[in-house]
Structures are given as structure tokens and as C-alpha cells.
Design a protein around this motif. Sequence first.
Motif, PDB file in Angstrom:
ATOM      1  N   ALA A  37       0.825  -1.258   0.191  1.00  0.00           N
ATOM      2  CA  ALA A  37       0.011   0.112   0.052  1.00  0.00           C
ATOM      3  C   ALA A  37       0.829   1.234  -0.094  1.00  0.00           C
ATOM      4  O   ALA A  37       0.428   2.238  -0.589  1.00  0.00           O
ATOM      5  CB  ALA A  37      -0.938  -0.023   1.214  1.00  0.00           C
ATOM      6  N   HIS A  38       1.897   1.297   0.743  1.00  0.00           N
ATOM      7  CA  HIS A  38       2.884   2.415   0.732  1.00  0.00           C
ATOM      8  C   HIS A  38       3.222   2.818  -0.419  1.00  0.00           C
ATOM      9  O   HIS A  38       3.135   4.274  -0.616  1.00  0.00           O
ATOM     10  CB  HIS A  38       3.868   2.357   1.742  1.00  0.00           C
ATOM     11  N   LYS A  39       3.761   2.147  -1.309  1.00  0.00           N
ATOM     12  CA  LYS A  39       4.214   2.208  -2.709  1.00  0.00           C
ATOM     13  C   LYS A  39       3.100   3.033  -3.418  1.00  0.00           C
ATOM     14  O   LYS A  39       3.164   4.159  -4.253  1.00  0.00           O
ATOM     15  CB  LYS A  39       4.664   1.003  -3.456  1.00  0.00           C
ATOM     16  N   GLY A  40       1.833   2.536  -3.458  1.00  0.00           N
ATOM     17  CA  GLY A  40       0.790   3.159  -4.076  1.00  0.00           C
ATOM     18  C   GLY A  40       0.219   4.360  -3.629  1.00  0.00           C
ATOM     19  O   GLY A  40       0.171   5.299  -4.556  1.00  0.00           O
ATOM     20  N   TYR A  41       0.380   4.675  -2.426  1.00  0.00           N
ATOM     21  CA  TYR A  41       0.155   6.232  -1.927  1.00  0.00           C
ATOM     22  C   TYR A  41       1.214   7.108  -2.274  1.00  0.00           C
ATOM     23  O   TYR A  41       0.764   8.187  -2.548  1.00  0.00           O
ATOM     24  CB  TYR A  41      -0.151   6.014  -0.415  1.00  0.00           C
ATOM     25  N   LEU A  42       2.382   6.702  -2.330  1.00  0.00           N
ATOM     26  CA  LEU A  42       3.673   7.559  -2.628  1.00  0.00           C
ATOM     27  C   LEU A  42       3.407   7.972  -4.124  1.00  0.00           C
ATOM     28  O   LEU A  42       3.591   9.024  -4.598  1.00  0.00           O
ATOM     29  CB  LEU A  42       5.083   7.095  -2.253  1.00  0.00           C
ATOM     30  N   LEU A  43       3.172   6.836  -4.952  1.00  0.00           N
ATOM     31  CA  LEU A  43       3.098   7.086  -6.230  1.00  0.00           C
ATOM     32  C   LEU A  43       2.114   7.947  -6.532  1.00  0.00           C
ATOM     33  O   LEU A  43       1.938   8.852  -7.617  1.00  0.00           O
ATOM     34  CB  LEU A  43       2.768   5.637  -7.081  1.00  0.00           C
ATOM     35  N   GLY A  44       0.827   7.783  -6.026  1.00  0.00           N
ATOM     36  CA  GLY A  44      -0.505   8.475  -5.905  1.00  0.00           C
ATOM     37  C   GLY A  44      -0.303   9.997  -5.811  1.00  0.00           C
ATOM     38  O   GLY A  44      -0.538  10.892  -6.380  1.00  0.00           O
ATOM     39  N   GLY A  45       0.643  10.179  -4.976  1.00  0.00           N
ATOM     40  CA  GLY A  45       1.033  11.446  -4.141  1.00  0.00           C
ATOM     41  C   GLY A  45       1.654  12.275  -5.406  1.00  0.00           C
ATOM     42  O   GLY A  45       1.767  13.514  -5.612  1.00  0.00           O
ATOM     43  N   VAL A  46       2.947  11.610  -5.830  1.00  0.00           N
ATOM     44  CA  VAL A  46       3.629  12.082  -6.940  1.00  0.00           C
ATOM     45  C   VAL A  46       2.823  12.438  -8.033  1.00  0.00           C
ATOM     46  O   VAL A  46       3.068  13.432  -8.956  1.00  0.00           O
ATOM     47  CB  VAL A  46       4.874  11.068  -7.083  1.00  0.00           C
ATOM     48  N   ALA A  47       1.848  11.466  -8.483  1.00  0.00           N
ATOM     49  CA  ALA A  47       1.056  11.797  -9.696  1.00  0.00           C
ATOM     50  C   ALA A  47       0.126  12.916  -9.414  1.00  0.00           C
ATOM     51  O   ALA A  47      -0.075  13.852 -10.481  1.00  0.00           O
ATOM     52  CB  ALA A  47       0.367  10.530 -10.197  1.00  0.00           C
ATOM     53  N   TRP A  48      -0.493  12.977  -8.370  1.00  0.00           N
ATOM     54  CA  TRP A  48      -1.450  14.145  -8.123  1.00  0.00           C
ATOM     55  C   TRP A  48      -0.668  15.646  -7.909  1.00  0.00           C
ATOM     56  O   TRP A  48      -1.305  16.588  -8.503  1.00  0.00           O
ATOM     57  CB  TRP A  48      -1.727  13.770  -6.582  1.00  0.00           C
ATOM     58  N   PHE A  49       0.698  15.458  -7.926  1.00  0.00           N
ATOM     59  CA  PHE A  49       1.174  16.888  -7.809  1.00  0.00           C
ATOM     60  C   PHE A  49       1.374  17.536  -9.251  1.00  0.00           C
ATOM     61  O   PHE A  49       1.170  18.781  -9.338  1.00  0.00           O
ATOM     62  CB  PHE A  49       2.799  16.420  -7.521  1.00  0.00           C
ATOM     63  N   ALA A  50       0.858  16.550 -10.358  1.00  0.00           N
ATOM     64  CA  ALA A  50       0.938  17.421 -11.595  1.00  0.00           C
ATOM     65  C   ALA A  50      -0.422  18.194 -11.748  1.00  0.00           C
ATOM     66  O   ALA A  50      -0.519  19.112 -12.584  1.00  0.00           O
ATOM     67  CB  ALA A  50       0.522  15.976 -12.600  1.00  0.00           C
ATOM     68  N   PHE A 337       9.513  23.533 -18.792  1.00  0.00           N
ATOM     69  CA  PHE A 337       9.854  21.902 -19.303  1.00  0.00           C
ATOM     70  C   PHE A 337       9.716  20.803 -18.198  1.00  0.00           C
ATOM     71  O   PHE A 337       9.096  19.800 -18.276  1.00  0.00           O
ATOM     72  CB  PHE A 337      11.298  22.087 -19.617  1.00  0.00           C
ATOM     73  N   ILE A 338       9.932  20.932 -16.890  1.00  0.00           N
ATOM     74  CA  ILE A 338       9.962  20.364 -15.776  1.00  0.00           C
ATOM     75  C   ILE A 338       8.246  20.079 -15.735  1.00  0.00           C
ATOM     76  O   ILE A 338       7.843  18.888 -15.357  1.00  0.00           O
ATOM     77  CB  ILE A 338      10.553  20.643 -14.579  1.00  0.00           C
ATOM     78  N   SER A 339       7.439  20.956 -15.829  1.00  0.00           N
ATOM     79  CA  SER A 339       6.078  20.910 -15.477  1.00  0.00           C
ATOM     80  C   SER A 339       5.456  20.176 -16.562  1.00  0.00           C
ATOM     81  O   SER A 339       4.689  19.232 -16.395  1.00  0.00           O
ATOM     82  CB  SER A 339       5.518  22.414 -15.425  1.00  0.00           C
ATOM     83  N   LEU A 340       5.923  20.228 -17.707  1.00  0.00           N
ATOM     84  CA  LEU A 340       5.151  19.334 -18.899  1.00  0.00           C
ATOM     85  C   LEU A 340       5.793  18.011 -18.684  1.00  0.00           C
ATOM     86  O   LEU A 340       4.880  17.146 -18.788  1.00  0.00           O
ATOM     87  CB  LEU A 340       5.722  19.974 -20.176  1.00  0.00           C
ATOM     88  N   VAL A 341       6.996  17.763 -18.502  1.00  0.00           N
ATOM     89  CA  VAL A 341       7.293  16.393 -18.042  1.00  0.00           C
ATOM     90  C   VAL A 341       6.615  15.577 -17.129  1.00  0.00           C
ATOM     91  O   VAL A 341       6.230  14.392 -17.128  1.00  0.00           O
ATOM     92  CB  VAL A 341       9.197  16.071 -17.649  1.00  0.00           C
ATOM     93  N   TRP A 342       6.351  16.368 -15.981  1.00  0.00           N
ATOM     94  CA  TRP A 342       5.768  15.804 -14.883  1.00  0.00           C
ATOM     95  C   TRP A 342       4.177  15.528 -15.123  1.00  0.00           C
ATOM     96  O   TRP A 342       3.720  14.462 -14.691  1.00  0.00           O
ATOM     97  CB  TRP A 342       5.870  16.786 -13.713  1.00  0.00           C
ATOM     98  N   GLY A 343       3.806  16.268 -15.863  1.00  0.00           N
ATOM     99  CA  GLY A 343       2.316  16.155 -16.029  1.00  0.00           C
ATOM    100  C   GLY A 343       2.018  14.790 -17.076  1.00  0.00           C
ATOM    101  O   GLY A 343       1.263  14.170 -17.022  1.00  0.00           O
ATOM    102  N   PHE A 344       2.803  14.796 -18.177  1.00  0.00           N
ATOM    103  CA  PHE A 344       2.935  13.662 -19.095  1.00  0.00           C
ATOM    104  C   PHE A 344       3.405  12.471 -18.408  1.00  0.00           C
ATOM    105  O   PHE A 344       2.692  11.326 -18.764  1.00  0.00           O
ATOM    106  CB  PHE A 344       3.673  13.950 -20.253  1.00  0.00           C
ATOM    107  N   ALA A 345       4.266  12.554 -17.672  1.00  0.00           N
ATOM    108  CA  ALA A 345       4.921  11.339 -16.806  1.00  0.00           C
ATOM    109  C   ALA A 345       3.782  10.737 -15.945  1.00  0.00           C
ATOM    110  O   ALA A 345       3.367   9.480 -15.812  1.00  0.00           O
ATOM    111  CB  ALA A 345       5.920  11.676 -16.200  1.00  0.00           C
ATOM    112  N   ALA A 346       3.111  11.604 -15.233  1.00  0.00           N
ATOM    113  CA  ALA A 346       1.920  11.367 -14.527  1.00  0.00           C
ATOM    114  C   ALA A 346       0.686  10.643 -15.066  1.00  0.00           C
ATOM    115  O   ALA A 346       0.280   9.463 -14.676  1.00  0.00           O
ATOM    116  CB  ALA A 346       1.379  12.437 -13.447  1.00  0.00           C
ATOM    117  N   ALA A 347       0.257  11.290 -16.428  1.00  0.00           N
ATOM    118  CA  ALA A 347      -0.664  10.744 -17.210  1.00  0.00           C
ATOM    119  C   ALA A 347      -0.432   9.505 -17.483  1.00  0.00           C
ATOM    120  O   ALA A 347      -1.112   8.453 -17.502  1.00  0.00           O
ATOM    121  CB  ALA A 347      -1.028  11.697 -18.341  1.00  0.00           C
TER     122      ALA A 347
END
Length: 406
Positions: A37-50, A337-347
Motif C-alpha cells: 500500500a505504501h508504494k501506491g500512496y507515494l506514487l499517487g501523491g507524486v502523480a497528484w502533484f501534476a 519543461f519540468i512541469s510538462l514532463v511531470w504532467g505527461f509522466a503522471a498521465a
Amino acid sequence: SSGGAMFGVINIIGNFGTVFCDNAYWQSAIAARPTSAHKGYLLGGVAWFAIPFSLATSLGLCAVSLQLPLTAAEAGAGLVPPAVATHLFGKAGSVMMTIMLFNAITSTGSAEGLAVSSLVVYDIYKTYINPKASGQKILIVCKTVIVCFGGSMGVLAVGLNQLGLNLDFVYLFMGILIGSAVMPLWNMLMWRQANATGAVAAAWGGMGLAVTTWLVVASVMYGDMTLESLSKNEPMLAGNLVAIFSSGLIHCVCSLLHPQNYDFESMRAIEVLDAVETTEAQQEDESDEPEEHSLQEAKDWILKRGFGYSAVVCVIWPALCLAAGVFSKGFFSFWVFISLVWGFAAAAVIITLPIYESSDALMGVAMMLLGRARPAKSIMAAGNSGSGSTGPSDAPASSQEPASAQ
């Protein structure tokens, strides 16, 4: 900017409250495997930051640079994203934004409806009103609560809109109302001496102090208590800080004076209603209890990466930007550039990872639709869905709907 710094603190406190006070998060965490569960929550938080970084930053700056004719009231009501999308893509932009909002709102509304119904049914109705309620009776009450809750949320939204309390005000104010529950909840989970009565007193007392502080600061700094003065950053910041810290102090004092020494045994004795028969693969998975060293590894993993990620986002990153001063064209281009990469990586992660993790189960469904035998591997995958949610007999009754509802 001072306004940005104050908003950052308010945002952190408010979101602590929305996560800690949201039973939907607890349901997901309890139903998922403890070792994953811990990996899912951290990954979800990183993706949400987009959302605040990629979407909000790009759309907000686009509205400013294009000088779109938006009033302050319209911006405060959250109309910047649809305005930008419509300006750039026409009707297609409006459709895209509508689809995105519809999916986000219906997903959230569904989770919150189930979360509230579980709290009302299991922690109130079955505990105090009808302890011998059957699964069918529980299901009826669940449905009733969901309908009532959904209707009340609609009425609340209309009421807030009629009062002139826009999205900006509600977002800043939520920490004042719910931030006082964060520290007591944390203590109840992590501290054996945490006192239950003290937790309730701290949550309500902290909220009362926070609201009082919010009103007093607005009156002292601006000479009145109008909607405009109450919406300023300073009163909101003071109220949020008092909410989260005063409640922690109250609960610590109560627990030190009257320690409860809770043994957590009652949490292991939660009844499961109308458990359905499980497949052999599910039973095999359920018997594979996580060993203590696996849980310790999970704890070490999340401590290192959780605190590390928080330090980078909340301290190191802002400090580096502060040192840069006014952004040069090159620095700002790198930021974009970082914001674009973050957004597409999260998607990419959000779309592809669930499909990959559930590929065996999806293949099994496809084979059944085609009238072919279902692979044995798919049976196991169906019992262990990629999201971490398990069957009715895996999670406590207080954390999910009864088997018949599922």
C-alpha cells in the motif's frame, strides 16, 4: 512572495486535514496489502502533484499572458481552466475540460458516498442502534445514507454559492474546520497512551480556537469582519496554524494526564458480515500473511522516500528557486519543461500502470466473453486486483461495504 508562502502553509495544513479526515483513504489503506500500500500512496501523491504544478500553473499563466477577460469573482470560482481550454481549442477544449471534471467529480463523489455510508452504518447504526443487523439490512441502510449524503452535498454546494463563498474561500477555510483532527488522529494511530476522550476534545476544541483566531485576526488587522477581510491570507493562515497545533497540544496534555494504553486488540476483532465463499486462489493469498520483517522493510522504504520527497518538494526546490531570484528566460523555460514532463509522466503512469497490473484479470474477462476457458493465472489476478483492493473477507467490516453491496 509572502502571499505564496502563506498560501503554501495553508495548503499543506488543509490537505493534511482532507486526507486524515477522509474515510475513503482509510478504506483503501486497510483493504490493500500492508506490504504494498505504501508504494501506491507515494506514487499517487507524486502523480497528484501534476494537478497543482502542471495543470494549474500552465493554465493560470496562460490566462494571464493571453489577458483573458476574467473577473476576480470568475477566477475565484475556478473558471480559469475552462476559459483557457475554450480559448485555445474552442468547443473541443470545453468538451475536454467537461470530461475531465466529470470523471474527477464522479470518482470522488462515489468514494465519499461509500466512505460516509460505512461510517454511519458500521460505526453508528450497527454499533449503537442495531448491533444484530443482518447484511441485507445493512445494505438497505447503506443505500439510504448514500442517497441522503449525495443530496445534502448538492444542497450545500448551492447554499455556498448563494452566500457568495467561492471555491477560493472554501479551499482556504477548510483547514480551519478540519485541521484540528489531524494531530489527534495521528496520535491515536501511533501512540499507545493516546486518550480517546482527549482526542475528541482536542478536535472540537482546536476547531473552536481556530475559528475564534480567524475572526479576531481579521477584525484586528482590517477593522471589520466582512467576507473580504475574512478571505485574506493573514486571518486564514492564523486560523489554520491554530487548528493543527492547538489540537495537538490539547491531546498531548490529556493523554499524558490520563494515558489510555490502548492495545489495538479491538481493531483485530472487527466482524465481517455475510462473507462470501472465496476461490482457492484467494484463500491461498489470504493465508500468505505479511511477515514482520516485510512490514519493517515497508516502513523503512516509506520513511526514506516519503521524507526525502517531502524535503525536495517543500524545502530544497523552493530554496533553489528563491536563490534564482527573478526567473531569467532560460530558468523559466526549464521550469515549464519540468512541469510538462511531470504532467505527461503522471498521465502515462495513471493510464498504463493499472492496465499492466490488471492485465491477467482483463485477459481472463476477455477469454470468458469469447467463450474460452479462463486461464488459471487470471483467477489469481482477479482475487488480487492491481489496485490492492481485496475480497470482502480481507478488509474489516467497518472499512467497506458488505459482501452483497460489492
